[in-house]
Motif scaffolding. Structure first.
Motif, PDB file in Angstrom:
ATOM      1  N   PRO A 235      28.114  26.626  35.420  1.00 38.92           N
ATOM      2  CA  PRO A 235      27.243  25.617  34.825  1.00 38.92           C
ATOM      3  C   PRO A 235      26.134  25.201  35.802  1.00 38.92           C
ATOM      4  CG  PRO A 235      29.350  24.659  35.460  1.00 38.92           C
ATOM      5  CD  PRO A 235      29.441  26.123  35.743  1.00 38.92           C
ATOM      6  N   PRO A 236      25.049  24.617  35.303  1.00 38.48           N
ATOM      7  CA  PRO A 236      23.974  24.180  36.215  1.00 38.48           C
ATOM      8  C   PRO A 236      24.470  23.067  37.150  1.00 38.48           C
ATOM      9  CG  PRO A 236      23.282  24.038  33.904  1.00 38.48           C
ATOM     10  CD  PRO A 236      24.738  24.314  33.901  1.00 38.48           C
ATOM     11  N   LEU A 237      23.812  22.958  38.287  1.00 34.79           N
ATOM     12  CA  LEU A 237      24.055  21.882  39.262  1.00 34.79           C
ATOM     13  C   LEU A 237      25.522  21.803  39.717  1.00 34.79           C
ATOM     14  CD1 LEU A 237      21.798  19.133  37.625  1.00 34.79           C
ATOM     15  CD2 LEU A 237      21.281  20.523  39.631  1.00 34.79           C
ATOM     16  N   VAL A 238      26.005  22.910  40.249  1.00 34.55           N
ATOM     17  CA  VAL A 238      27.352  22.902  40.831  1.00 34.55           C
ATOM     18  C   VAL A 238      27.244  22.741  42.348  1.00 34.55           C
ATOM     19  CG1 VAL A 238      28.509  24.281  39.055  1.00 34.55           C
ATOM     20  CG2 VAL A 238      27.364  25.435  40.962  1.00 34.55           C
ATOM     21  N   SER A 239      28.338  22.360  42.979  1.00 35.95           N
ATOM     22  CA  SER A 239      28.342  22.139  44.427  1.00 35.95           C
ATOM     23  C   SER A 239      29.307  23.102  45.107  1.00 35.95           C
ATOM     24  CB  SER A 239      28.780  20.706  44.737  1.00 35.95           C
ATOM     25  OG  SER A 239      27.961  19.784  44.073  1.00 35.95           O
ATOM     26  N   SER A 240      29.149  23.246  46.413  1.00 33.46           N
ATOM     27  CA  SER A 240      30.096  24.048  47.191  1.00 33.46           C
ATOM     28  C   SER A 240      31.480  23.431  47.095  1.00 33.46           C
ATOM     29  CB  SER A 240      29.684  24.075  48.667  1.00 33.46           C
ATOM     30  OG  SER A 240      28.857  25.156  48.927  1.00 33.46           O
ATOM     31  N   GLY A 241      32.494  24.250  46.966  1.00 37.40           N
ATOM     32  CA  GLY A 241      33.867  23.734  46.880  1.00 37.40           C
ATOM     33  C   GLY A 241      34.324  23.519  45.455  1.00 37.40           C
ATOM     34  N   GLN A 242      33.370  23.431  44.518  1.00 43.10           N
ATOM     35  CA  GLN A 242      33.744  23.240  43.112  1.00 43.10           C
ATOM     36  C   GLN A 242      34.497  24.484  42.627  1.00 43.10           C
ATOM     37  OE1 GLN A 242      30.535  21.444  40.942  1.00 43.10           O
ATOM     38  NE2 GLN A 242      31.338  22.120  38.974  1.00 43.10           N
ATOM     39  N   LYS A 243      35.517  24.256  41.789  1.00 48.47           N
ATOM     40  CA  LYS A 243      36.341  25.390  41.350  1.00 48.47           C
ATOM     41  C   LYS A 243      36.159  25.662  39.859  1.00 48.47           C
ATOM     42  CE  LYS A 243      39.901  24.785  44.852  1.00 48.47           C
ATOM     43  NZ  LYS A 243      41.243  24.311  45.141  1.00 48.47           N
ATOM     44  N   LEU A 244      36.010  26.925  39.531  1.00 46.89           N
ATOM     45  CA  LEU A 244      35.982  27.352  38.129  1.00 46.89           C
ATOM     46  C   LEU A 244      37.310  28.055  37.854  1.00 46.89           C
ATOM     47  CD1 LEU A 244      32.398  28.912  38.060  1.00 46.89           C
ATOM     48  CD2 LEU A 244      33.051  26.566  37.495  1.00 46.89           C
ATOM     49  N   ARG A 245      37.709  28.043  36.608  1.00 48.09           N
ATOM     50  CA  ARG A 245      39.023  28.593  36.268  1.00 48.09           C
ATOM     51  C   ARG A 245      38.907  29.830  35.380  1.00 48.09           C
ATOM     52  NH1 ARG A 245      44.212  26.129  36.147  1.00 48.09           N
ATOM     53  NH2 ARG A 245      43.222  24.260  36.960  1.00 48.09           N
ATOM     54  N   ALA A 246      39.528  30.892  35.802  1.00 51.97           N
ATOM     55  CA  ALA A 246      39.629  32.081  34.946  1.00 51.97           C
ATOM     56  C   ALA A 246      41.056  32.104  34.415  1.00 51.97           C
ATOM     57  CB  ALA A 246      39.316  33.339  35.743  1.00 51.97           C
ATOM     58  N   SER A 247      41.224  31.641  33.177  1.00 56.60           N
ATOM     59  CA  SER A 247      42.568  31.435  32.635  1.00 56.60           C
ATOM     60  C   SER A 247      43.364  32.734  32.525  1.00 56.60           C
ATOM     61  CB  SER A 247      42.488  30.797  31.251  1.00 56.60           C
ATOM     62  OG  SER A 247      41.952  29.515  31.381  1.00 56.60           O
ATOM     63  N   GLY A 248      44.641  32.630  32.862  1.00 51.97           N
ATOM     64  CA  GLY A 248      45.569  33.752  32.671  1.00 51.97           C
ATOM     65  C   GLY A 248      45.421  34.875  33.669  1.00 51.97           C
ATOM     66  N   LEU A 249      44.645  34.661  34.732  1.00 51.98           N
ATOM     67  CA  LEU A 249      44.450  35.755  35.684  1.00 51.98           C
ATOM     68  C   LEU A 249      45.140  35.490  37.027  1.00 51.98           C
ATOM     69  CD1 LEU A 249      40.749  36.682  34.832  1.00 51.98           C
ATOM     70  CD2 LEU A 249      42.807  37.986  34.324  1.00 51.98           C
ATOM     71  N   GLY A 250      46.144  34.602  37.009  1.00 50.23           N
ATOM     72  CA  GLY A 250      46.962  34.390  38.213  1.00 50.23           C
ATOM     73  C   GLY A 250      48.246  35.171  38.081  1.00 50.23           C
ATOM     74  N   VAL A 251      49.370  34.559  38.495  1.00 51.60           N
ATOM     75  CA  VAL A 251      50.670  35.222  38.329  1.00 51.60           C
ATOM     76  C   VAL A 251      50.846  35.536  36.846  1.00 51.60           C
ATOM     77  CG1 VAL A 251      53.169  34.913  38.433  1.00 51.60           C
ATOM     78  CG2 VAL A 251      51.747  34.131  40.329  1.00 51.60           C
ATOM     79  N   ARG A 252      51.156  36.795  36.553  1.00 50.69           N
ATOM     80  CA  ARG A 252      51.172  37.246  35.153  1.00 50.69           C
ATOM     81  C   ARG A 252      52.035  36.344  34.273  1.00 50.69           C
ATOM     82  NH1 ARG A 252      51.046  43.349  34.285  1.00 50.69           N
ATOM     83  NH2 ARG A 252      48.824  42.934  34.242  1.00 50.69           N
ATOM     84  N   GLY A 253      51.368  35.816  33.237  1.00 54.66           N
ATOM     85  CA  GLY A 253      52.078  34.985  32.273  1.00 54.66           C
ATOM     86  C   GLY A 253      52.297  33.548  32.723  1.00 54.66           C
ATOM     87  N   LYS A 254      51.845  33.204  33.916  1.00 57.08           N
ATOM     88  CA  LYS A 254      52.140  31.864  34.427  1.00 57.08           C
ATOM     89  C   LYS A 254      50.946  31.122  35.005  1.00 57.08           C
ATOM     90  CE  LYS A 254      56.915  32.826  35.774  1.00 57.08           C
ATOM     91  NZ  LYS A 254      57.787  33.101  36.906  1.00 57.08           N
ATOM     92  N   GLY A 255      50.004  31.838  35.612  1.00 58.13           N
ATOM     93  CA  GLY A 255      48.968  31.121  36.359  1.00 58.13           C
ATOM     94  C   GLY A 255      47.556  31.599  36.073  1.00 58.13           C
ATOM     95  N   ASP A 256      46.606  30.918  36.690  1.00 61.89           N
ATOM     96  CA  ASP A 256      45.186  31.213  36.516  1.00 61.89           C
ATOM     97  C   ASP A 256      44.571  31.652  37.848  1.00 61.89           C
ATOM     98  OD1 ASP A 256      45.553  30.198  33.947  1.00 61.89           O
ATOM     99  OD2 ASP A 256      45.053  28.159  34.608  1.00 61.89           O
ATOM    100  N   GLN A 257      43.352  32.184  37.748  1.00 57.67           N
ATOM    101  CA  GLN A 257      42.605  32.436  38.977  1.00 57.67           C
ATOM    102  C   GLN A 257      41.590  31.319  39.142  1.00 57.67           C
ATOM    103  OE1 GLN A 257      41.261  36.376  40.089  1.00 57.67           O
ATOM    104  NE2 GLN A 257      39.253  35.575  40.645  1.00 57.67           N
ATOM    105  N   LEU A 258      41.592  30.708  40.304  1.00 60.71           N
ATOM    106  CA  LEU A 258      40.639  29.636  40.593  1.00 60.71           C
ATOM    107  C   LEU A 258      39.533  30.206  41.473  1.00 60.71           C
ATOM    108  CD1 LEU A 258      43.257  26.849  41.344  1.00 60.71           C
ATOM    109  CD2 LEU A 258      42.075  27.297  39.193  1.00 60.71           C
TER     110      LEU A 258
END
Lengths: 299, 92
Positions: A235-258
């Motif tokens: 999104p516009p006007l983001v800062s360093s350290g801000q986290k976006l979430r990619a849902s379902g791309l962490g531990v399979r079936g349990k987590g997300d990728q941040l």
């Protein structure tokens, strides 16, 4: 059994006094503090049974009224809660297998024992333990590997998604000692770290650089994941350290990728800021005055 | 000599110790206990895990030990057992 005598308190003692007496005796007599001392163990069991009888006001009232059923109840409650061995009894003995937990110190005693015994170490009868390295990706997504044991036998190892370093997988009866008796085989997993991903519980995290222009205008960026690159909307006007979430791309079936954003500017040695850009930025800043240090309460 | 009893489910362990499954999961996350994993995902306990949970309960409920001290005590207890076994082996 007179529980008051066993705990060393008067029949008029308060519940608090009974509890303190019990704790004091338990600390002294606990079998794990006195391994192998059968007398301590017997007394500890008596103290526990006595505490079951008068440790709670309700049970105590029944005992004081001479209800023999209550005494039986307390005894069976104690026996039920104390089923199974004490911890020290699971940690090895003459001719027995060493406990899994104390076995984790394996290899740390070389200096100590070589100085005392001059490297004369006897092999121990124990379940077999092997270590296996697993790629970070396989630890997150799960995998199936085939390994060859020192005896030439091949073994399929199913690595569950989300496994962590130190986890031991058990293969019942897959090891044999010299007398051909079957033992369990354990494989301890060591997860190799990833150069770009880190793990936080079931989520994985990655730091992704973006330009100052992208941080202001927003846009789509290509982000690596363990399952291939994905496009992520910034999104516009983001800062360093801000986290976006990619849902379902962490531990399979349990987590997300941040995705942790990091604003990176061009190298000043190779990039110049022309007057048009400089003035344009100054004008924009004048129209939208903003001091991040004020926001951070530095003033 | 204790005969190892394998493959106790978390439900059974919870029933036998009176500790909720959530608290047992918390013990696992804190690495206080390490059940083995079978069939790719099932957490299975044995007598050793059961005795260790009972020790943790004795420490917290009866001895008044706080959560921060539990891993330190477990570590020292394991180290003592390891050294006892080593001495026994060397003297054998």
């Amino acid at each position: 059994m007179n529980p008051y005598e066993t705990l060393g308190v008067k029949p008029s003692a308060s519940q608090e006094e009974i509890k303190n007496a019990y704790r004091s005796l338990a600390k002294k007599l606990h079998p794990d503090l006195n391994p192998g001392n059968k007398s301590s163990e017997k007394k500890f069991k008596e103290v526990n049974a006595a505490y079951e009888m008068i440790g709670a006001a309700e049970a105590r009232a029944k005992f004081d009224q001479g209800e023999t059923e209550a005494q039986e109840e307390a005894r069976s409650r104690h026996q039920e809660s104390r089923k199974g061995p004490f911890y020290h009894e699971t940690q090895g003995g003459p001719g027995g297998a060493t406990g899994r937990y104390s076995q984790s110190f394996e290899g740390m005693d070389d200096d100590l024992f070589s100085s005392i015994f001059g490297n004369q170490r006897n092999p121990r009868k124990a379940d077999e333990l092997y270590q296996m390295s697993v790629d970070f990706k396989d630890s997150i997504l799960g995998a199936e590997k085939e390994i060859t044991l020192p005896n030439g036998k091949r073994l399929k190892v199913k690595i569950p998604a989300g496994i962590e370093s130190g986890t031991r997988l058990r293969f019942a009866g897959q090891a044999q000692d010299q007398s051909k008796a079957a033992h369990d085989l354990y494989i301890e997993i060591q997860v190799n770290p990833s150069p770009i991903f880190t793990r936080d519980g079931n989520h994985i995290e990655i730091e992704v650089p973006i330009s100052a222009v992208e941080s202001i205008l927003g846009g789509e960026i290509k982000v690596p994941t363990l399952e291939g690159a994905v496009l992520l909307k910034v999104p516009p006007l983001v800062s360093s350290g801000q986290k976006l979430r990619a849902s379902g791309l962490g531990v399979r079936g349990k987590g997300d990728q941040l995705v942790r954003l990091k604003i990176v500017n061009p190298d000043p040695k190779t990039t110049t800021l022309d007057d048009v850009t400089r003035n344009s930025l100054k004008e924009w800043n004048a129209r939208h005055p903003f001091d991040p240090r004020t926001e951070a309460n530095f003033k | 000599m204790i005969t190892k009893m394998h493959s106790i489910s978390i439900v059974e362990i919870s029933k036998r110790t009176g500790v909720s499954e959530e608290t047992l999961s918390n013990y696992i996350e804190r690495n206080w206990i390490s059940p083995t994993i079978e069939n790719g995902h099932e957490r299975k306990f044995d007598e050793e895990d059961l005795a260790r949970i009972q020790l943790i309960l004795d420490l917290t409920r009866d001895f008044g030990v706080n959560d921060e001290s539990i891993p330190i005590i477990l570590h020292l207890v394991d180290q003592i057992h390891f050294l006892r076994n080593r001495f026994r082996d060397h003297l054998a």
